[in-house]
Design a protein around this motif. Structure first.
Motif, PDB file in Angstrom:
ATOM      1  N   SER A  65       9.304 -92.442 -39.388  1.00  0.00           N
ATOM      2  CA  SER A  65       9.527 -92.932 -40.681  1.00  0.00           C
ATOM      3  C   SER A  65       8.350 -93.614 -41.088  1.00  0.00           C
ATOM      4  O   SER A  65       8.032 -93.342 -42.281  1.00  0.00           O
ATOM      5  CB  SER A  65      10.872 -93.899 -40.500  1.00  0.00           C
ATOM      6  OG  SER A  65      10.972 -94.462 -41.504  1.00  0.00           O
ATOM      7  N   SER A  66       7.554 -94.371 -40.307  1.00  0.00           N
ATOM      8  CA  SER A  66       6.316 -94.972 -40.624  1.00  0.00           C
ATOM      9  C   SER A  66       5.312 -94.156 -41.323  1.00  0.00           C
ATOM     10  O   SER A  66       4.817 -94.315 -42.208  1.00  0.00           O
ATOM     11  CB  SER A  66       5.778 -95.792 -39.852  1.00  0.00           C
ATOM     12  OG  SER A  66       4.432 -96.238 -40.065  1.00  0.00           O
ATOM     13  N   SER A  67       5.442 -92.804 -40.433  1.00  0.00           N
ATOM     14  CA  SER A  67       4.400 -92.007 -40.961  1.00  0.00           C
ATOM     15  C   SER A  67       4.794 -91.267 -42.243  1.00  0.00           C
ATOM     16  O   SER A  67       4.056 -90.619 -43.340  1.00  0.00           O
ATOM     17  CB  SER A  67       4.036 -90.785 -39.987  1.00  0.00           C
ATOM     18  OG  SER A  67       5.303 -90.104 -39.822  1.00  0.00           O
ATOM     19  N   GLN A  68       6.006 -91.206 -42.552  1.00  0.00           N
ATOM     20  CA  GLN A  68       6.512 -90.719 -43.893  1.00  0.00           C
ATOM     21  C   GLN A  68       6.703 -91.836 -44.985  1.00  0.00           C
ATOM     22  O   GLN A  68       6.285 -91.374 -45.987  1.00  0.00           O
ATOM     23  CB  GLN A  68       7.974 -90.248 -43.727  1.00  0.00           C
ATOM     24  CG  GLN A  68       8.107 -89.159 -42.769  1.00  0.00           C
ATOM     25  CD  GLN A  68       9.779 -88.846 -42.495  1.00  0.00           C
ATOM     26  OE1 GLN A  68      10.469 -89.970 -42.554  1.00  0.00           O
ATOM     27  NE2 GLN A  68      10.008 -87.497 -42.038  1.00  0.00           N
ATOM     28  N   LEU A 102      -0.495 -97.202 -46.211  1.00  0.00           N
ATOM     29  CA  LEU A 102      -0.590 -98.433 -45.587  1.00  0.00           C
ATOM     30  C   LEU A 102      -1.821 -98.750 -44.385  1.00  0.00           C
ATOM     31  O   LEU A 102      -1.902 -97.743 -43.607  1.00  0.00           O
ATOM     32  CB  LEU A 102       0.576 -99.481 -45.048  1.00  0.00           C
ATOM     33  CG  LEU A 102       1.675 -99.787 -46.291  1.00  0.00           C
ATOM     34  CD1 LEU A 102       2.767-100.221 -45.838  1.00  0.00           C
ATOM     35  CD2 LEU A 102       0.942-100.366 -47.429  1.00  0.00           C
ATOM     36  N   ARG A 103      -2.219 -99.724 -44.336  1.00  0.00           N
ATOM     37  CA  ARG A 103      -3.349 -99.806 -42.914  1.00  0.00           C
ATOM     38  C   ARG A 103      -2.290 -99.974 -41.870  1.00  0.00           C
ATOM     39  O   ARG A 103      -1.291-100.643 -42.178  1.00  0.00           O
ATOM     40  CB  ARG A 103      -4.204-100.996 -43.157  1.00  0.00           C
ATOM     41  CG  ARG A 103      -5.213-101.019 -44.351  1.00  0.00           C
ATOM     42  CD  ARG A 103      -6.399-101.967 -44.212  1.00  0.00           C
ATOM     43  NE  ARG A 103      -7.253-101.897 -45.052  1.00  0.00           N
ATOM     44  CZ  ARG A 103      -8.294-100.978 -45.049  1.00  0.00           C
ATOM     45  NH1 ARG A 103      -8.725-100.325 -44.137  1.00  0.00           N
ATOM     46  NH2 ARG A 103      -9.080-101.089 -46.197  1.00  0.00           N
ATOM     47  N   SER A 133      14.871 -92.573 -41.019  1.00  0.00           N
ATOM     48  CA  SER A 133      13.947 -91.828 -41.389  1.00  0.00           C
ATOM     49  C   SER A 133      14.443 -90.923 -42.507  1.00  0.00           C
ATOM     50  O   SER A 133      15.697 -91.089 -42.728  1.00  0.00           O
ATOM     51  CB  SER A 133      13.289 -91.018 -40.513  1.00  0.00           C
ATOM     52  OG  SER A 133      14.085 -90.130 -40.062  1.00  0.00           O
ATOM     53  N   ASP A 134      13.887 -90.219 -43.171  1.00  0.00           N
ATOM     54  CA  ASP A 134      14.043 -89.049 -44.191  1.00  0.00           C
ATOM     55  C   ASP A 134      15.245 -88.169 -43.588  1.00  0.00           C
ATOM     56  O   ASP A 134      15.095 -87.681 -42.306  1.00  0.00           O
ATOM     57  CB  ASP A 134      13.066 -88.233 -44.780  1.00  0.00           C
ATOM     58  CG  ASP A 134      12.120 -89.288 -45.724  1.00  0.00           C
ATOM     59  OD1 ASP A 134      12.786 -90.108 -45.875  1.00  0.00           O
ATOM     60  OD2 ASP A 134      11.172 -88.529 -45.925  1.00  0.00           O
ATOM     61  N   PHE A 135      16.015 -87.482 -44.159  1.00  0.00           N
ATOM     62  CA  PHE A 135      17.115 -86.621 -43.647  1.00  0.00           C
ATOM     63  C   PHE A 135      16.364 -85.373 -43.286  1.00  0.00           C
ATOM     64  O   PHE A 135      15.708 -84.925 -44.049  1.00  0.00           O
ATOM     65  CB  PHE A 135      18.290 -86.360 -44.770  1.00  0.00           C
ATOM     66  CG  PHE A 135      18.940 -85.209 -44.195  1.00  0.00           C
ATOM     67  CD1 PHE A 135      20.135 -85.614 -43.561  1.00  0.00           C
ATOM     68  CD2 PHE A 135      18.946 -84.090 -44.790  1.00  0.00           C
ATOM     69  CE1 PHE A 135      21.198 -84.702 -42.982  1.00  0.00           C
ATOM     70  CE2 PHE A 135      19.770 -82.958 -44.337  1.00  0.00           C
ATOM     71  CZ  PHE A 135      20.765 -83.227 -43.617  1.00  0.00           C
ATOM     72  N   GLU A 136      16.814 -84.692 -42.056  1.00  0.00           N
ATOM     73  CA  GLU A 136      16.293 -83.580 -41.459  1.00  0.00           C
ATOM     74  C   GLU A 136      17.350 -82.585 -41.361  1.00  0.00           C
ATOM     75  O   GLU A 136      18.534 -83.132 -40.697  1.00  0.00           O
ATOM     76  CB  GLU A 136      15.496 -83.764 -40.239  1.00  0.00           C
ATOM     77  CG  GLU A 136      14.117 -84.251 -40.282  1.00  0.00           C
ATOM     78  CD  GLU A 136      13.513 -84.499 -39.078  1.00  0.00           C
ATOM     79  OE1 GLU A 136      13.680 -83.655 -38.209  1.00  0.00           O
ATOM     80  OE2 GLU A 136      12.489 -85.014 -38.890  1.00  0.00           O
ATOM     81  N   ARG A 164       1.945-101.692 -40.947  1.00  0.00           N
ATOM     82  CA  ARG A 164       3.204-100.730 -40.811  1.00  0.00           C
ATOM     83  C   ARG A 164       4.019-101.343 -40.063  1.00  0.00           C
ATOM     84  O   ARG A 164       4.280-101.066 -38.897  1.00  0.00           O
ATOM     85  CB  ARG A 164       2.688 -99.515 -40.282  1.00  0.00           C
ATOM     86  CG  ARG A 164       1.588 -98.609 -41.258  1.00  0.00           C
ATOM     87  CD  ARG A 164       1.111 -97.183 -40.548  1.00  0.00           C
ATOM     88  NE  ARG A 164       0.600 -96.508 -41.676  1.00  0.00           N
ATOM     89  CZ  ARG A 164       0.365 -95.392 -41.407  1.00  0.00           C
ATOM     90  NH1 ARG A 164       0.905 -94.717 -40.282  1.00  0.00           N
ATOM     91  NH2 ARG A 164       0.065 -94.602 -42.435  1.00  0.00           N
ATOM     92  N   TRP A 165       5.154-102.019 -40.491  1.00  0.00           N
ATOM     93  CA  TRP A 165       6.332-102.731 -39.808  1.00  0.00           C
ATOM     94  C   TRP A 165       7.115-101.701 -39.097  1.00  0.00           C
ATOM     95  O   TRP A 165       7.487-101.995 -37.958  1.00  0.00           O
ATOM     96  CB  TRP A 165       6.922-103.678 -40.666  1.00  0.00           C
ATOM     97  CG  TRP A 165       7.894-103.206 -41.711  1.00  0.00           C
ATOM     98  CD1 TRP A 165       7.474-102.594 -42.989  1.00  0.00           C
ATOM     99  CD2 TRP A 165       9.098-102.544 -41.569  1.00  0.00           C
ATOM    100  NE1 TRP A 165       8.677-102.281 -43.656  1.00  0.00           N
ATOM    101  CE2 TRP A 165       9.723-102.205 -42.787  1.00  0.00           C
ATOM    102  CE3 TRP A 165       9.975-102.646 -40.443  1.00  0.00           C
ATOM    103  CZ2 TRP A 165      10.912-101.516 -42.965  1.00  0.00           C
ATOM    104  CZ3 TRP A 165      11.498-102.237 -40.834  1.00  0.00           C
ATOM    105  CH2 TRP A 165      11.638-101.715 -41.801  1.00  0.00           C
TER     106      TRP A 165
END
Length: 140
Positions: free
Chosen positions: A11-14, A19-20, A75-78, A24-25
């Motif tokens: 989810s962070s990568s999406q 962000l640096r 994360s985004d729906f897959e 990225r929390w």
């Protein structure tokens, strides 16, 4: 916790790609969940039960990761295709079979009995079947 950690990192990568890394929390929460929390829980579980009983459940991480991604809560729906549902069924069947029919007691491995364990017909059949499966799936 491992599955949640992996999905948070994805989810962070999406969602945090601009962000640096230190901002990225989601990635840091995923790291904590994947590495720290899961490691502590694995250590506790291994102290309470033999590895031969717990190891098959590592395959469930893939199942839970897929189902979390399918829900779209973290994360985004897959979309999960029929082949993935089939893979989930195979993983769950394998975990079930190994849990039911696998060894439930630990065997102490020493220098004296390691040769007899490696030449056990059940182990040799498993090693040959696994080698053939690995070779045929990687050769394609």
């Amino acid at each position: 916790f491992s599955a949640t950690g992996m999905v948070l990192m994805k989810s962070s990568s999406q969602k945090e790609q601009g962000l640096r890394w230190y901002l990225r929390w989601r990635w840091f929460m995923g790291l904590v969940s994947l590495v720290i929390t899961a490691s502590v829980l694995d250590t506790i579980a291994l102290a309470l039960a033999p590895l031969s009983l717990l190891a098959p459940f590592a395959g469930c991480t893939i199942v839970f990761s897929t189902l979390l991604a399918r829900c779209g809560l973290i994360s985004d729906f897959e979309h999960v295709h029929a082949t993935r549902w089939g893979a989930i069924a195979v993983i769950l069947a394998g975990v079930t079979v190994v849990s039911i029919f696998g060894p439930h007691e630990g065997v102490e491995v020493t220098e004296k009995n390691v040769y007899s364990l490696l030449t056990n017909p059940k182990f040799l059949a498993f090693a040959i079947a696994s080698s053939v499966a690995i070779f045929t799936t990687t050769a394609v």
